[in-house]
Write an enzyme that holds these catalytic residues in place. Sequence first.
Site, PDB file in Angstrom:
ATOM      1  N   SER A  31      29.332  37.585 -19.664  1.00  0.00           N
ATOM      2  CA  SER A  31      28.787  38.776 -20.331  1.00  0.00           C
ATOM      3  C   SER A  31      29.604  40.020 -19.980  1.00  0.00           C
ATOM      4  O   SER A  31      29.868  40.873 -20.840  1.00  0.00           O
ATOM      5  CB  SER A  31      27.334  39.015 -19.888  1.00  0.00           C
ATOM      6  OG  SER A  31      26.498  38.001 -20.356  1.00  0.00           O
ATOM      7  N   GLY A  53      27.771  34.075 -29.574  1.00  0.00           N
ATOM      8  CA  GLY A  53      26.729  34.959 -30.095  1.00  0.00           C
ATOM      9  C   GLY A  53      26.947  36.401 -29.679  1.00  0.00           C
ATOM     10  O   GLY A  53      26.767  37.334 -30.478  1.00  0.00           O
ATOM     11  N   ARG A 104      22.227  30.391 -35.649  1.00  0.00           N
ATOM     12  CA  ARG A 104      21.484  31.336 -34.795  1.00  0.00           C
ATOM     13  C   ARG A 104      21.109  32.611 -35.559  1.00  0.00           C
ATOM     14  O   ARG A 104      21.808  33.037 -36.464  1.00  0.00           O
ATOM     15  CB  ARG A 104      22.293  31.624 -33.528  1.00  0.00           C
ATOM     16  CG  ARG A 104      22.447  30.340 -32.710  1.00  0.00           C
ATOM     17  CD  ARG A 104      23.293  30.529 -31.493  1.00  0.00           C
ATOM     18  NE  ARG A 104      22.658  31.399 -30.520  1.00  0.00           N
ATOM     19  CZ  ARG A 104      23.264  31.821 -29.405  1.00  0.00           C
ATOM     20  NH1 ARG A 104      24.512  31.439 -29.155  1.00  0.00           N
ATOM     21  NH2 ARG A 104      22.645  32.597 -28.551  1.00  0.00           N
ATOM     22  N   SER A 106      16.224  40.973 -25.931  1.00  0.00           N
ATOM     23  CA  SER A 106      17.559  40.411 -26.136  1.00  0.00           C
ATOM     24  C   SER A 106      18.614  41.451 -25.784  1.00  0.00           C
ATOM     25  O   SER A 106      18.673  42.529 -26.386  1.00  0.00           O
ATOM     26  CB  SER A 106      17.738  39.976 -27.591  1.00  0.00           C
ATOM     27  OG  SER A 106      19.112  39.812 -27.870  1.00  0.00           O
ATOM     28  N   GLN A 115      21.691  41.138 -26.338  1.00  0.00           N
ATOM     29  CA  GLN A 115      22.684  41.220 -27.407  1.00  0.00           C
ATOM     30  C   GLN A 115      22.226  42.191 -28.491  1.00  0.00           C
ATOM     31  O   GLN A 115      23.019  42.969 -29.010  1.00  0.00           O
ATOM     32  CB  GLN A 115      22.939  39.831 -27.986  1.00  0.00           C
ATOM     33  CG  GLN A 115      23.583  38.916 -26.949  1.00  0.00           C
ATOM     34  CD  GLN A 115      23.893  37.534 -27.470  1.00  0.00           C
ATOM     35  OE1 GLN A 115      23.771  37.268 -28.652  1.00  0.00           O
ATOM     36  NE2 GLN A 115      24.291  36.649 -26.582  1.00  0.00           N
ATOM     37  N   ASP A 121      19.216  32.047 -19.297  1.00  0.00           N
ATOM     38  CA  ASP A 121      20.176  30.935 -19.400  1.00  0.00           C
ATOM     39  C   ASP A 121      19.978  29.883 -18.305  1.00  0.00           C
ATOM     40  O   ASP A 121      20.623  28.838 -18.322  1.00  0.00           O
ATOM     41  CB  ASP A 121      21.615  31.479 -19.358  1.00  0.00           C
ATOM     42  CG  ASP A 121      21.921  32.297 -20.609  1.00  0.00           C
ATOM     43  OD1 ASP A 121      21.262  32.078 -21.645  1.00  0.00           O
ATOM     44  OD2 ASP A 121      22.789  33.182 -20.544  1.00  0.00           O
ATOM     45  N   ARG A 143      16.701  24.965 -27.132  1.00  0.00           N
ATOM     46  CA  ARG A 143      16.633  24.558 -25.718  1.00  0.00           C
ATOM     47  C   ARG A 143      15.241  24.125 -25.267  1.00  0.00           C
ATOM     48  O   ARG A 143      15.098  23.619 -24.156  1.00  0.00           O
ATOM     49  CB  ARG A 143      17.165  25.672 -24.809  1.00  0.00           C
ATOM     50  CG  ARG A 143      18.656  25.690 -24.770  1.00  0.00           C
ATOM     51  CD  ARG A 143      19.219  26.590 -23.680  1.00  0.00           C
ATOM     52  NE  ARG A 143      20.644  26.741 -23.902  1.00  0.00           N
ATOM     53  CZ  ARG A 143      21.355  27.799 -23.574  1.00  0.00           C
ATOM     54  NH1 ARG A 143      20.776  28.830 -22.971  1.00  0.00           N
ATOM     55  NH2 ARG A 143      22.646  27.840 -23.826  1.00  0.00           N
ATOM     56  N   ARG A 153      24.932  24.816 -21.454  1.00  0.00           N
ATOM     57  CA  ARG A 153      23.961  24.972 -20.344  1.00  0.00           C
ATOM     58  C   ARG A 153      23.215  23.657 -20.085  1.00  0.00           C
ATOM     59  O   ARG A 153      22.849  23.363 -18.959  1.00  0.00           O
ATOM     60  CB  ARG A 153      22.946  26.075 -20.647  1.00  0.00           C
ATOM     61  CG  ARG A 153      23.559  27.433 -20.963  1.00  0.00           C
ATOM     62  CD  ARG A 153      23.853  28.261 -19.724  1.00  0.00           C
ATOM     63  NE  ARG A 153      24.524  29.494 -20.123  1.00  0.00           N
ATOM     64  CZ  ARG A 153      25.526  30.054 -19.470  1.00  0.00           C
ATOM     65  NH1 ARG A 153      25.990  29.523 -18.353  1.00  0.00           N
ATOM     66  NH2 ARG A 153      26.071  31.174 -19.899  1.00  0.00           N
TER      67      ARG A 153
HETATM   68  C1  S3P Z   1      23.835  37.404 -23.376  1.00  0.00           C
HETATM   69  C2  S3P Z   1      22.495  37.592 -23.574  1.00  0.00           C
HETATM   70  C3  S3P Z   1      21.533  36.493 -23.664  1.00  0.00           C
HETATM   71  C4  S3P Z   1      22.087  35.209 -23.094  1.00  0.00           C
HETATM   72  C5  S3P Z   1      23.491  34.941 -23.542  1.00  0.00           C
HETATM   73  C6  S3P Z   1      24.415  36.083 -23.161  1.00  0.00           C
HETATM   74  C7  S3P Z   1      24.706  38.589 -23.382  1.00  0.00           C
HETATM   75  O1  S3P Z   1      21.216  36.296 -25.021  1.00  0.00           O
HETATM   76  O2  S3P Z   1      21.266  34.118 -23.434  1.00  0.00           O
HETATM   77  O3  S3P Z   1      23.975  33.754 -22.935  1.00  0.00           O
HETATM   78  O4  S3P Z   1      25.887  38.494 -22.981  1.00  0.00           O
HETATM   79  O5  S3P Z   1      24.239  39.645 -23.787  1.00  0.00           O
HETATM   80  P1  S3P Z   1      20.081  37.207 -25.755  1.00  0.00           P
HETATM   81  O6  S3P Z   1      20.441  38.603 -25.547  1.00  0.00           O
HETATM   82  O7  S3P Z   1      20.135  36.829 -27.208  1.00  0.00           O
HETATM   83  O8  S3P Z   1      18.808  36.791 -25.081  1.00  0.00           O
END
Ligand code: S3P
Length: 412
Positions: A11, A82, A110, A153, A155, A298, A329, A371
């Site tokens: 991240s 993602g 997704r 989230s 993200q 995760d 998952r 994972r």
């Molecule tokens: C991540 C946020 C998480 C996590 C992903 C990495 C990130 O997802 O599951 O592996 O780098 O911001 P979400 O924000 O969709 O929960």
Amino acid sequence: MKSYTPPPDKSITLRALLLGAIAAGRTVVSNPLSCADTAAAVRCLRALGVKLLVSKNKIIVEGRGHYGLLRPGGPLQAGEAGAVARLLAGILAGQSWPSKINGSGSLLRRPMARVAAPLALMSARVTTRAGKLPLEIRPAALKGIRYTLPVASAQVKSAILLAGLYASGETVIKEPVPSRDHTERLLGHFGARIARRGKTITLIPGPLKSARLAVPGDISAAAPFIAAALLSGRGLLIKDVGLNPSRLGFLRTLKKMGASFRITQGRAAPEPAGDILVYPGKLRGAAVGASGIPAMIDELPLLAVLAAAARGRTIIRGAGELRHKESDRIRSTLALLAALGADAKYRKGALEIQGTCLFRGGAFEPAGDHRLAMAAAAAGICAAAPLRIKGRGCVRKSYPAFFADFKKTFLC
Ligand code: S3P
């Protein structure tokens, strides 16, 4: 006692590259992660005209400044990443030319509407194909919003914040349940005006300055090693790993289950890091509430494996977000537990696991989910017979050397 140094944080590496790309001047990211997801980020940024010099121990990003990205010649390919697709959507929403983000494999399944919807509230012109990729982005004048995140989230939060850099007026995000805060920390590190008060984050738009950043080890990559150490009754010293509190839910839950750790803090800013000593010990079941989920999102497949081996019953509530990861998952974790011979079910939004299971071996197919492959490897350490993992190459998404490191740490 064995020691182990995890690979750099995914991240943080991704965010450092993206922020470096729109900052003015040269950003140096030392100890970057190299994996399929970070390669996707590099590929997308190069398509946007960013020069990146990639070597083993560092990536130099020649930042193009606030409005310096170039219109790409075709759709950007986020691969299965993602975070790349969603965070880039935030940046691209603020540009003066159209763009398109596509991906491959599991990413095509997704959800993307969760990003498109708040960006649309900022006046962005972002469309999805029935809520999924590709994302089509047309130029628009963005305005800041006040937004309460409907899903925890990081993200989604990050996409809004990155778009907020290009908006008129401030962007205020309320997150009822906090998720990882790397974007907020790194935005501050790159000179953005951003502040958090309680559950509310406020960002004032404006350009970023280049920065230097050393990426700490990835706690999510270290987590299967923590699990395997506990399952095999061994101690393990984990060196130079990220200790950001928004990522430490797994450790906090394991403590509730009876595990003990000694944490030695090293550097603190912008991302805390240090060493974790895992003591051998037996675990007992625990109740995990929804507010604890984002900080270990995760690690939930691993937690389920540990719960199956623990004494008593574990209930994990509010884990529905697991449906939207590289695999469903909930389903793939239940499949892993079934392969191990464990007693588990998903009922009324909660995962219920009854210990104590003595894992049997056999075969497991992780549904292309890195994972799950890593959780299966951790479980295999204490299985009565070998557990064969089919399609284990999926670990290249986040941790290409996983099986080699695992063997070195536990099987040599
Ligand atoms: C991540 C946020 C998480 C996590 C992903 C990495 C990130 O997802 O599951 O592996 O780098 O911001 P979400 O924000 O969709 O929960």
